[in-house]
Enzyme design. Structure first.
Site, PDB file in Angstrom:
ATOM      1  N   LYS A 110      53.679  42.012  38.916  1.00 24.93           N
ATOM      2  CA  LYS A 110      52.361  42.262  39.504  1.00 24.93           C
ATOM      3  C   LYS A 110      52.438  41.927  40.989  1.00 24.93           C
ATOM      4  O   LYS A 110      53.071  40.919  41.362  1.00 24.93           O
ATOM      5  CB  LYS A 110      51.368  41.347  38.775  1.00 24.93           C
ATOM      6  CG  LYS A 110      49.909  41.552  39.022  1.00 24.93           C
ATOM      7  CD  LYS A 110      49.126  40.630  38.072  1.00 24.93           C
ATOM      8  CE  LYS A 110      47.632  40.792  38.203  1.00 24.93           C
ATOM      9  NZ  LYS A 110      46.893  39.958  37.216  1.00 24.93           N
ATOM     10  N   SER A 127      43.507  42.354  34.800  1.00 28.53           N
ATOM     11  CA  SER A 127      43.938  42.867  36.083  1.00 28.53           C
ATOM     12  C   SER A 127      45.432  43.214  36.133  1.00 28.53           C
ATOM     13  O   SER A 127      45.870  43.850  37.095  1.00 28.53           O
ATOM     14  CB  SER A 127      43.633  41.841  37.176  1.00 28.53           C
ATOM     15  OG  SER A 127      44.327  40.640  36.961  1.00 28.53           O
ATOM     16  N   SER A 156      43.676  38.546  31.856  1.00 27.22           N
ATOM     17  CA  SER A 156      44.310  39.614  32.642  1.00 27.22           C
ATOM     18  C   SER A 156      45.699  40.012  32.164  1.00 27.22           C
ATOM     19  O   SER A 156      46.233  41.020  32.625  1.00 27.22           O
ATOM     20  CB  SER A 156      44.367  39.232  34.120  1.00 27.22           C
ATOM     21  OG  SER A 156      43.102  39.414  34.707  1.00 27.22           O
TER      22      SER A 156
END
Lengths: 482, 64
Positions: free
Chosen positions: A81, A157, A181
């Site tokens: 990420k 996310s 997330s």
């Protein structure tokens, strides 16, 4: 000799192939880069690729293997990420503002540990801006799209990390989980995800959302890969004040041996609303598999009646307030100077978070202590609690509202209602992917254990895989069709 | 704590200049909506009575 199938293989098997000389790290990484390029227009998982560096790194791994090193992740392509520091790459955290900063000068410890184990980083991944969202949408980079249905959201996310794994670009990614997330996108994209116990893994070099809740963890297509990576990510880090001083827990060894006498229960009440039709079916399917041949009875365990996680809705409210206030405080200066450069989908919530009365947040922290203590006591009588990871499978990629409690509510803050209360208690969770008969999209189930017992839920996830109750197949996709 | 008495628009109007943040007209409805949501969350937290013995969860360890 194991079959040579570098695309469909797990990270564990890929590393074994490289160690045994069936394929080179360079070839494995080239295949990942080819697939990244092939599907970039469909899933939009990556924001930065580092192909030249990846090939250099792969050659170094091949040299280490030739020199006799036994690397646990030899040549395994991975991605993170884009809130993890990667030396030489700008840490975007999903933002436009991050593009103006200098590249990171060092890897985050989590990235460095995987590289030391022989994994090869191929790029960084799309996410909700500053990790504040459950949709996988991003105004600056465009939304990540669900590989199993590109008109559906990945969830967030950690949307890019989930999409990259489900699309078969890499077998392994790192994400972060503050309120869900990792677990929400794992659910929507049909893969495995681990949110470790709060304080278990160093998060230095990882852009924060809400430090009181932030965790990092792996996403993968098998429980064995989660365990392998979790073991490698552990270790001391004196520079990370949040890290708990706990002995390391070895989970990969003996993963297929269930502990004796496991007591498993479904979460009732808040987690089992009648409107969560598919989510409840998924939890029932997991419970039925564990109750059947090869399940927990085999080792003297049993499925108990439903357990009530008291005050879950209130816990969710407390997690919301803590995240809103801490997140806003971190961005206060950016909100003063460059509010117009925020993603419209985070700006309004961050601005609101700056204005919260302080006592609301103080009470949320006090409530957390009381809620968590009661939650932990449940594990006196049960070893694993099952709960849906999301109330439903992936909604349309642009959905602004979702249906909850018989009314339409905003999607952005509400998709994580089933993960948020668990975050407040800080306990470890593995999300496992369930494919219900007749349904085209997967949905995840949370396997929740007592603090510091990642080993139990990783073993249970592996057993569910062996029983055929959960699986993470690579999505069938037309190249660059979107 | 009564969320339905909470004046989100009034709070935003006072706090924005105090904090030095700009509230453009097209941003304001979203900010107000999220303040109202936070008020409902605070109301939920307030329904569970806490007393002076309830310590916050955050830990500060001196010397670490």
């Amino acid at each position: 000799m194991m079959p040579l199938d570098p695309v469909n293989s797990s990270a564990t098997d890929m590393a074994a192939m490289v160690r045994s000389g069936q394929i080179s790290a360079r070839d494995l990484v080239r295949r990942a880069l080819d697939r990244l390029w092939l599907h970039r227009g469909v899933v939009n998982a990556f924001t930065d690729a580092v192909p030249e560096q990846a090939v250099i790194d792969a050659d170094r791994v091949d040299a280490r293997i030739a020199a006799g090193e036994a690397l646990p992740l030899a040549g395994v392509p991975f991605a993170v990420k884009n809130l993890f520091d990667v030396a030489g790459v700008r840490t975007l955290a999903g933002s436009k503002i991050g593009r103006d900063g200098p590249p990171a000068d060092a890897d985050a410890p989590a990235v460095a540990r995987l590289r030391a184990a022989g994994a090869v980083l191929v790029g960084t991944l799309n996410m909700d801006e500053y990790a504040y969202g459950f949709t996988g949408r991003n105004a600056h980079d465009g939304p990540s799209r669900n590989p199993h249905a590109p008109d559906r959201m990945t969830g967030g996310s950690s949307g890019g990390p989930a999409a990259a794994v489900a699309a078969g670009i890499v077998p392994l990614t790192l994400g972060s989980d503050t309120n869900g997330s990792i677990r929400v996108p794992a659910s929507f994209c049909g893969i495995f995800g681990l949110k470790p116990t709060y304080g278990r893994l160093s998060r230095r070099g990882v852009f924060p959302l809400a430090p009181s809740l932030d965790c990092i963890g792996p996403l993968a297509r098998s429980a064995a890969d989660l365990a392998l990576v979790f073991d490698l990510l552990q270790g001391p880090d004196p520079a990370d004040r949040h890290l708990a001083r706990r002995p390391q827990l070895a989970t990969a060894e003996g993963l297929e041996r269930l502990p004796q006498g496991l007591r498993v229960a479904r979460a009732g009440g808040y987690f089992r609303e009648a409107e969560f039709t598919l989510a409840n079916r998924a939890v029932d399917a997991v419970a039925a598999a564990l109750d059947g041949p090869g399940g927990v009875r085999e080792t003297g365990g049993r499925i108990l009646g439903d357990v009530e996680i008291a005050d879950a809705a209130t816990a969710r409210a407390a997690a919301y307030l803590i995240t809103n206030a801490e997140g806003a405080a971190i961005h206060a200066d950016r909100l003063r100077r460059r509010a117009e450069d925020f993603d419209p989908e985070t700006r309004d919530r961050f601005l609101a978070g700056l204005m919260l009365p302080a006592a609301w947040v103080g009470d949320a922290h006090r409530l957390r202590a009381r809620f968590a203590a009661a939650f932990w006591r449940l594990f006196d009588d049960v070893d694993v609690i099952l709960a849906p990871a999301t109330p439903f499978p992936a909604p349309p990629v642009d959905a602004q509202t979702i249906r909850l409690g018989g009314r339409d509510v905003p999607a952005r803050p509400n998709i994580g209602i089933l993960t948020q209360p668990i975050s407040l208690a800080g306990v470890p969770v593995v999300t496992v992917p369930v494919w219900l008969e007749g349904e085209g999209l997967p949905i995840g189930v949370q396997l929740i254990a007592a603090p510091w017992r990642e080993d139990i839920v990783l073993k249970l996830a592996r057993r569910l895989e062996l029983l055929g109750a959960v699986a993470a197949p690579i999505a069938m996709m037309a190249p660059n069709a979107a | 704590m009564k969320a339905d008495l909470f004046d989100a628009a009034g709070l935003a109007a006072v706090m924005a200049p105090t904090l030095g943040v700009e509230l453009r007209p097209d941003w304001t409805p979203g900010v107000i909506a999220y303040l109202e949501l936070a008020a409902r969350m605070a109301e939920a937290v307030a329904r569970l009575p806490l007393d002076e013995r309830d310590e916050p969860a955050a830990i500060f360890e001196v010397g670490r």
